[in-house]
Design a protein around this motif. Structure first.
Motif, mmCIF file in Angstrom:
data_model
loop_
_atom_site.group_PDB
_atom_site.id
_atom_site.type_symbol
_atom_site.label_atom_id
_atom_site.label_comp_id
_atom_site.label_asym_id
_atom_site.label_seq_id
_atom_site.Cartn_x
_atom_site.Cartn_y
_atom_site.Cartn_z
ATOM 1 N N THR A 1 15.429 15.002 19.080
ATOM 2 C CA THR A 1 15.438 13.710 19.769
ATOM 3 C C THR A 1 16.837 13.112 19.784
ATOM 4 O O THR A 1 17.263 12.526 20.795
ATOM 5 C CB THR A 1 14.446 12.743 19.110
ATOM 6 O OG1 THR A 1 13.132 13.312 19.138
ATOM 7 C CG2 THR A 1 14.421 11.404 19.830
ATOM 8 N N GLU B 1 8.801 10.594 26.635
ATOM 9 C CA GLU B 1 8.204 11.296 25.498
ATOM 10 C C GLU B 1 6.750 11.627 25.807
ATOM 11 O O GLU B 1 5.932 10.738 26.034
ATOM 12 C CB GLU B 1 8.272 10.444 24.231
ATOM 13 C CG GLU B 1 7.675 11.136 23.011
ATOM 14 C CD GLU B 1 7.769 10.284 21.761
ATOM 15 O OE1 GLU B 1 6.836 10.353 20.929
ATOM 16 O OE2 GLU B 1 8.770 9.554 21.615
ATOM 17 N N ASP C 1 10.972 14.551 25.827
ATOM 18 C CA ASP C 1 10.768 14.923 24.432
ATOM 19 C C ASP C 1 9.308 15.328 24.196
ATOM 20 O O ASP C 1 8.415 14.997 24.972
ATOM 21 C CB ASP C 1 11.128 13.736 23.535
ATOM 22 C CG ASP C 1 11.553 14.163 22.139
ATOM 23 O OD1 ASP C 1 11.487 15.370 21.826
ATOM 24 O OD2 ASP C 1 11.964 13.277 21.354
#
Length: 399
Positions: free
Chosen positions: A56, A77, A177
């Motif tokens: 990250t 994400e 992510d």
């Protein structure tokens, strides 16, 4: 030493005071961004690694580099229970509004809005994709991105947004992510969309991050994924990089780590960046200073393990069912150093048939707790989690 001056920052995605050991990856990122912005072909990157290696942090740094190069960049994400369109639509809407901010009207940008409206409307109508209704102030473009087929429609949407960016002489960087939480259909659609952008030489880059299973998931989704993406592995830091990550921040404040303390901290953390930050944070607060000693690190080990047990490990443990906890405890029992173990051996430890524990294994992979480094093997995705399982369930035995 004064906790207010503590330079270390353990936390999910928190930037370390000194990003070390990632120079080559950042150089590859910069080259990719330059090439795409110039209209030259370049593979997008998906960073792969276990928990706590700084994926990250890398994505956030990539986003900043992209912005510095004039890209429109967003960070997303993936999450369990949230569909990919629900993540993408607000971010693409944001990008299109940025592209629309110029005084001169762009028909390509206007079309991007219309296709986005069509895409969102079609998927909202298809209830299983969730609610992605948005306000854009434009009518949908019928026949573009509205078939209800995610693979076809996402490619149409990416192409429209990419054409809008090219019309504004800019580029787009999507930083995604936790990619292991994407479904096979979603990952396939994303790969197809990026393939379309690559074929049309559109300035759209995808920088992803995920657990090791992402590579296999991508390959199963589309055979050409390996030609479309590179999958650089982000791992633990070697001793010299750990030393730099420790010494550079504290020396700026007139302190340092004793050589023995560095070696002890490296051995305790195995070089995983998140743990390095946690141990260093605790050691700073414990030390009288100005030199952080080996005994300070020994005490930091005790406090760090207790803190990780309360937070980093516990939040993952509490998501498990009793049977999943048994599976992970059996995995921990087979290896003191969290090395991969055979699935069949875990079944034997659970006194069960391999077929009966396969659903447990698959569920734990989907939850991101384990992965398969080789056929028939499983291992923890969270470093040191085997140690935690042995502490959390010290008297475990098969029920």
């Amino acid at each position: 030493m004064n906790p207010l001056d503590n330079p270390f920052s353990p936390g999910a995605g928190s930037p370390p005071p000194e990003l070390v050991g990632r120079d080559l990856l950042l150089e590859r990122t910069t080259i990719t961004l330059h090439r795409l912005r110039a209209g030259r072909p370049a593979k997008s990157l998906i960073f792969v690694g276990l928990r706590g290696v700084g994926k990250t942090v890398m994505l956030n740094r990539v986003r900043m580099i992209a912005i510095e190069q004039g890209y429109r960049a967003v960070h997303l994400e993936a999450r369990e229970g949230k569909a990919l369109p629900q993540l993408l639509v607000p971010s693409l809407r944001q990008i299109l509004f940025q592209l629309d901010a110029a005084a001169v009207v762009s028909e390509k940008v206007k079309r991007g809005f219309r296709v986005l409206r069509s895409f969102a409307g079609a998927l909202t109508a298809k209830a299983k994709m969730g609610d992605v209704e948005i306000e854009l102030g434009v009518d949908p473009e019928r026949g573009s991105g509205d078939s209800g087929d995610l693979e076809t429609d996402l490619a149409e949407l990416f192409a429209a947004v990419g054409q809008a960016a090219a019309d504004r002489s800019t580029a787009i960087a999507l930083c995604l992510d936790e990619m292991q939480y994407l479904s096979e259909l979603e990952l396939s659609a994303l790969i197809m969309a990026m393939h379309r952008c690559s074929q049309d030489a559109l300035p759209v880059a995808l920088f992803g991050a995920g657990l090791p299973q992402v590579v296999g998931l991508a390959g199963r989704s589309k055979s050409y994924a390996e030609r479309l993406f590179d999958y650089p592995i982000i791992g633990p830091l070697p001793l010299d990089d750990v030393r730099d990550a420790l010494q550079a921040p504290v020396q700026k404040q007139g302190a340092d780590f004793a050589d023995e303390a560095v070696a002890t901290l490296f051995q305790a953390t195995h070089g995983y960046p998140y743990f390095v930050q946690q141990w260093a944070y605790e050691a700073w607060n414990i030390a009288i200073g100005p030199t952080i000693s080996n005994s300070d690190v020994d005490e930091a080990t005790r406090t760090s393990v207790a803190e990780l047990d309360r937070s980093f490990f516990r939040v993952r443990f509490d998501r498990l069912t009793p049977r999943e906890k048994d599976y992970l405890r059996a995995l921990a029992a087979l290896g003191e150093d969290d090395m991969p173990q055979r699935s069949g051996d875990i079944a034997i430890a659970l006194r069960a048939r391999p077929q009966s524990v396969a659903p447990l294994r698959n569920g734990l992979i989907k939850k991101g707790m384990i992965y398969s480094p080789a056929h028939g093997d499983v291992a923890f995705t969270v470093p040191l989690f085997g140690d935690f399982m042995r502490r959390a369930m010290p008297h475990w035995e098969v029920k």
